[in-house]
Design a protein around this motif. Structure first.
Motif, PDB file in Angstrom:
ATOM      1  N   PHE A  17       0.840  -1.211   0.000  1.00 41.57           N
ATOM      2  CA  PHE A  17       0.000   0.000   0.000  1.00 41.57           C
ATOM      3  C   PHE A  17       0.871   1.256   0.000  1.00 41.57           C
ATOM      4  N   PHE A  18       1.962   1.218   0.803  1.00 40.88           N
ATOM      5  CA  PHE A  18       2.835   2.381   0.904  1.00 40.88           C
ATOM      6  C   PHE A  18       3.512   2.676  -0.438  1.00 40.88           C
ATOM      7  N   VAL A  19       4.036   1.619  -1.080  1.00 44.24           N
ATOM      8  CA  VAL A  19       4.716   1.794  -2.370  1.00 44.24           C
ATOM      9  C   VAL A  19       3.751   2.342  -3.410  1.00 44.24           C
ATOM     10  N   ARG A  20       2.516   1.752  -3.439  1.00 45.43           N
ATOM     11  CA  ARG A  20       1.537   2.238  -4.419  1.00 45.43           C
ATOM     12  C   ARG A  20       1.150   3.688  -4.120  1.00 45.43           C
ATOM     13  N   GLY A  21       1.098   4.019  -2.805  1.00 43.74           N
ATOM     14  CA  GLY A  21       0.780   5.393  -2.425  1.00 43.74           C
ATOM     15  C   GLY A  21       1.851   6.363  -2.878  1.00 43.74           C
ATOM     16  N   VAL A  22       3.118   5.958  -2.706  1.00 43.31           N
ATOM     17  CA  VAL A  22       4.225   6.811  -3.131  1.00 43.31           C
ATOM     18  C   VAL A  22       4.194   7.022  -4.631  1.00 43.31           C
ATOM     19  N   LYS A  23       3.917   5.927  -5.369  1.00 49.06           N
ATOM     20  CA  LYS A  23       3.871   6.043  -6.832  1.00 49.06           C
ATOM     21  C   LYS A  23       2.707   6.912  -7.279  1.00 49.06           C
ATOM     22  N   ALA A  24       1.580   6.802  -6.597  1.00 44.02           N
ATOM     23  CA  ALA A  24       0.389   7.541  -7.003  1.00 44.02           C
ATOM     24  C   ALA A  24       0.451   8.999  -6.574  1.00 44.02           C
ATOM     25  N   TYR A  25       1.024   9.287  -5.390  1.00 52.17           N
ATOM     26  CA  TYR A  25       1.008  10.653  -4.866  1.00 52.17           C
ATOM     27  C   TYR A  25       2.404  11.083  -4.378  1.00 52.17           C
ATOM     28  N   PRO A  26       3.416  11.013  -5.245  1.00 49.69           N
ATOM     29  CA  PRO A  26       4.778  11.312  -4.781  1.00 49.69           C
ATOM     30  C   PRO A  26       4.930  12.738  -4.267  1.00 49.69           C
ATOM     31  N   PHE A  27       4.368  13.693  -4.971  1.00 49.43           N
ATOM     32  CA  PHE A  27       4.545  15.098  -4.581  1.00 49.43           C
ATOM     33  C   PHE A  27       3.753  15.422  -3.315  1.00 49.43           C
ATOM     34  N   HIS A  28       2.584  14.755  -3.166  1.00 49.76           N
ATOM     35  CA  HIS A  28       1.800  14.983  -1.957  1.00 49.76           C
ATOM     36  C   HIS A  28       2.559  14.494  -0.719  1.00 49.76           C
ATOM     37  N   ILE A  29       3.165  13.307  -0.858  1.00 44.18           N
ATOM     38  CA  ILE A  29       3.913  12.740   0.272  1.00 44.18           C
ATOM     39  C   ILE A  29       5.150  13.578   0.587  1.00 44.18           C
ATOM     40  N   LEU A  30       5.851  14.015  -0.468  1.00 43.58           N
ATOM     41  CA  LEU A  30       7.031  14.861  -0.258  1.00 43.58           C
ATOM     42  C   LEU A  30       6.639  16.166   0.425  1.00 43.58           C
ATOM     43  N   ALA A  31       5.530  16.749  -0.031  1.00 44.00           N
ATOM     44  CA  ALA A  31       5.062  17.985   0.568  1.00 44.00           C
ATOM     45  C   ALA A  31       4.698  17.775   2.041  1.00 44.00           C
ATOM     46  N   GLY A  32       4.098  16.613   2.327  1.00 45.16           N
ATOM     47  CA  GLY A  32       3.737  16.304   3.709  1.00 45.16           C
ATOM     48  C   GLY A  32       4.951  16.180   4.597  1.00 45.16           C
ATOM     49  N   ILE A  33       6.016  15.539   4.071  1.00 51.11           N
ATOM     50  CA  ILE A  33       7.257  15.383   4.840  1.00 51.11           C
ATOM     51  C   ILE A  33       7.868  16.752   5.120  1.00 51.11           C
ATOM     52  N   ILE A  34       7.852  17.610   4.104  1.00 54.48           N
ATOM     53  CA  ILE A  34       8.424  18.945   4.267  1.00 54.48           C
ATOM     54  C   ILE A  34       7.646  19.743   5.305  1.00 54.48           C
ATOM     55  N   VAL A  35       6.319  19.656   5.237  1.00 50.94           N
ATOM     56  CA  VAL A  35       5.474  20.377   6.185  1.00 50.94           C
ATOM     57  C   VAL A  35       5.731  19.894   7.613  1.00 50.94           C
ATOM     58  N   LEU A  36       5.832  18.564   7.778  1.00 52.19           N
ATOM     59  CA  LEU A  36       6.093  18.014   9.105  1.00 52.19           C
ATOM     60  C   LEU A  36       7.446  18.485   9.635  1.00 52.19           C
ATOM     61  N   ARG A  37       8.442  18.536   8.742  1.00 56.00           N
ATOM     62  CA  ARG A  37       9.762  19.006   9.150  1.00 56.00           C
ATOM     63  C   ARG A  37       9.722  20.472   9.572  1.00 56.00           C
ATOM     64  N   LEU A  38       9.021  21.281   8.812  1.00 55.65           N
ATOM     65  CA  LEU A  38       8.912  22.693   9.136  1.00 55.65           C
ATOM     66  C   LEU A  38       8.197  22.909  10.471  1.00 55.65           C
ATOM     67  N   LEU A  39       7.142  22.142  10.683  1.00 56.90           N
ATOM     68  CA  LEU A  39       6.403  22.247  11.947  1.00 56.90           C
ATOM     69  C   LEU A  39       7.280  21.827  13.127  1.00 56.90           C
ATOM     70  N   TYR A  40       8.077  20.768  12.909  1.00 57.23           N
ATOM     71  CA  TYR A  40       9.000  20.322  13.959  1.00 57.23           C
ATOM     72  C   TYR A  40      10.015  21.424  14.267  1.00 57.23           C
ATOM     73  N   ASN A  41      10.567  22.023  13.207  1.00 60.04           N
ATOM     74  CA  ASN A  41      11.536  23.103  13.394  1.00 60.04           C
ATOM     75  C   ASN A  41      10.952  24.237  14.230  1.00 60.04           C
ATOM     76  N   LYS A  42       9.738  24.613  13.885  1.00 57.68           N
ATOM     77  CA  LYS A  42       9.123  25.775  14.524  1.00 57.68           C
ATOM     78  C   LYS A  42       8.720  25.505  15.978  1.00 57.68           C
ATOM     79  N   PHE A  43       8.105  24.345  16.234  1.00 60.56           N
ATOM     80  CA  PHE A  43       7.445  24.146  17.522  1.00 60.56           C
ATOM     81  C   PHE A  43       8.092  23.112  18.454  1.00 60.56           C
ATOM     82  N   CYS A  44       9.009  22.296  17.948  1.00 62.43           N
ATOM     83  CA  CYS A  44       9.491  21.175  18.764  1.00 62.43           C
ATOM     84  C   CYS A  44      10.960  21.280  19.169  1.00 62.43           C
TER      85      CYS A  44
END
Length: 521
Positions: A17-44
């Motif tokens: 499921f994860f591999v198919r998700g990455v193939k289907a929504y690569p930019f969405h997942i990358l954007a999510g990782i970036i957002v999580l990193r930014l939120l961690y930087n700011k608040f954690c």
């Protein structure tokens, strides 16, 4: 039913499921990782209470962009005026403006350690990065190496080589004698600083004063290294895929020749000793009779090969050439420029020099001891110039130890990067009233209590165990060449209405100290 499936089947389904998700929504997942990193930087990071530029808390790119502009020292001064003693300038970076924090951060047993910013500034030799006293993060290594070489940097040892410095001073005056109109005095002061380092390290000038120009591209090399360190040092992870890539020295062995400072050092060593193919330094007794640093360290190796190694000799000598010229030249330019921009201070200094000269108290060239004894106003001028324009323009970074620390009344978690910028501290109006003014008198006329406070806040050479080891070299050069220059020449700006330009790439370099010179009677 899912509960009856073997764990391996569930794992495979999840991976699928994860591999198919990455193939289907690569930019969405990358954007999510970036957002999580930014939120961690700011608040954690545990420093959300520390004020600063809004973007700086989210990403280190703010700091990179700020340094890239070449004016980070003025940005830092402005931010502290706006936000106070603590300013958050990165996800895990805090700039500090409080002299009381110096012993906390830089004290001998503080536990604060250097960051990944520093190893970027080491040489590569024998296909390996070779740490020096400045770049190493290993405190024990630093102590061991400092024990080997510290004596050579003592004022006693340096004054033993004062005639070498006099030779450079005499040559500089001779060269300036034939260049009196629109002279780039800033360049000539740097040539002087290079040649003095050559005399102290190798018992010979490097050739800058004689040729009146850059030798073997060393000035260009140093400028490039400083710019790389200033920019990449803000995101040091990039260094491991750029010039710090461990594969580069293997795949491109010629890259070590790119560093002309190292190349020159090796060449200078080989004129006196011999570096064998196995990398060992071969020393003969008749090659090490001088007072210069190469002679001292080669002699120590001859007496006890295990005491100091070939690598140590190469690293310390190349570091001297790299760091001992630019920082001193910056201070020399600052002294001359600030005197020219403040004619009353220049007149006061000239009056003291002339009085000492008329009384027969000054040698030719002026000695270090004579300046210390008979020219107290110059000592104040020198210190004030380094206060107004310190050579280093970025944070002297340190990692907060694991248990965290309280700085300026705020708890800062372990692992946070903190530090003091000399430009910020030297512009602290509570310590230095009217900090924007060039007032040498503050070092002579202040009360004992105020003078002690200012001395404790003077940060031009750093603080603690990592205080600049070459401090005495700079002080000796400045104390000798500037009084001699002003004794021999009437110096004026070629264009009095024109301001010089500064650019902060780790060191705050200046350009535009173009002067007219006239022989004084």
């Amino acid at each position: 039913m899912g509960a009856d499936l073997p764990d391996t089947i569930l794992t495979n389904l999840s991976v699928g499921f994860f591999v198919r998700g990455v193939k289907a929504y690569p930019f969405h997942i990358l954007a999510g990782i970036i957002v999580l990193r930014l939120l961690y930087n700011k608040f954690c990071r545990g420093i959300t209470k520390v004020p600063g530029p809004a973007l700086a808390a989210w990403t280190g790119l703010w700091r990179f962009a700020d340094v890239n502009k070449g004016d980070a020292h003025n940005t830092a001064i402005r931010l502290h005026k706006e936000h106070g003693k603590l300013v958050r300038i990165g996800p895990s970076h805090v700039s500090v403006n409080d002299p009381a924090a110096i012993p906390v951060i830089y004290g001998l047993k503080s536990g604060f350690t250097k960051t990944a910013f520093y190893p970027i500034q080491c040489i590569s030799w024998n296909k390996k990065p070779q740490m020096n006293l400045f770049s190493t993060r290993d405190e024990q290594y630093h102590r061991d190496q400092k024990k080997l070489v510290a004596n050579a940097f003592s004022m006693t040892a340096l004054l033993d080589m004062e005639p070498y410095v006099d030779a450079c001073t005499t040559l500089l005056m001779s060269q300036l004698d034939s260049r009196t109109k629109s002279v780039d005095l800033g360049e000539w002061l740097q040539y002087y600083a290079f040649d003095v380092v050559g005399e102290l390290c190798f018992n010979k000038k490097l050739g800058f004063l004689e040729t009146g120009g850059d030798v073997d591209g060393m000035m260009g090399t140093i400028a490039g290294i400083l710019e790389y360190a200033a920019k990449i040092g803000q995101i040091p992870e990039l260094h491991h895929i750029l010039l710090g890539n461990p594969l580069f020295p293997i795949l491109l062995p010629s890259m070590e020749t790119w560093n002309s400072v190292l190349t020159f050092t090796l060449k200078a060593i080989n004129t006196r000793c011999s570096i064998q193919r196995n990398g060992e330094l071969e020393v003969k007794k008749d090659q090490v009779g001088g007072k210069d640093m190469l002679s001292k360290w080669a002699s120590a190796k001859l007496g006890d090969p295990l005491k100091i190694g070939t690598r140590d000799v190469i690293v310390h000598l190349s570091t001297n050439v790299f760091a001992g010229s630019d920082t001193t030249a910056i201070a020399l330019r600052a002294i001359v420029y600030l005197l020219l921009k403040n004619p009353s201070k220049m007149e006061k200094l000239l009056a003291q020099i002339d009085a000492a000269d008329a009384a027969g108290l000054l040698s030719n060239p002026v000695s270090y001891k004579e300046t210390q004894t008979h020219l107290p106003y110059f000592g104040a001028v020198m210190k004030e110039a380094m206060r107004v324009h310190p050579s280093v323009g970025l944070l002297l970074e340190r990692h907060v130890p694991a248990g965290g620390a309280t700085i300026c009344g705020e708890f800062i978690p372990g692992g946070t990067i903190v530090g003091i910028n000399a430009w910020v501290l030297h512009n602290n109006a509570q310590v230095f009233p009217n900090p924007e003014k060039f007032e040498p008198e503050r070092w002579l006329e202040s009360s004992d209590e105020k003078l002690t406070e200012m001395e404790r806040s003077f940060f031009a050479f750093g603080a603690g165990s990592r205080t600049c080891i070459g401090k005495n070299i700079s002080l000796m050069e400045m104390s000798k060449v500037v009084p001699q220059l002003l004794r021999e020449f009437k110096v004026s700006l070629a264009d009095p209405g024109k301001e010089w330009k500064t650019r902060n790439m780790w060191f705050v370099q200046q350009s535009g100290l173009v002067c007219n010179l006239e022989r004084r009677k």
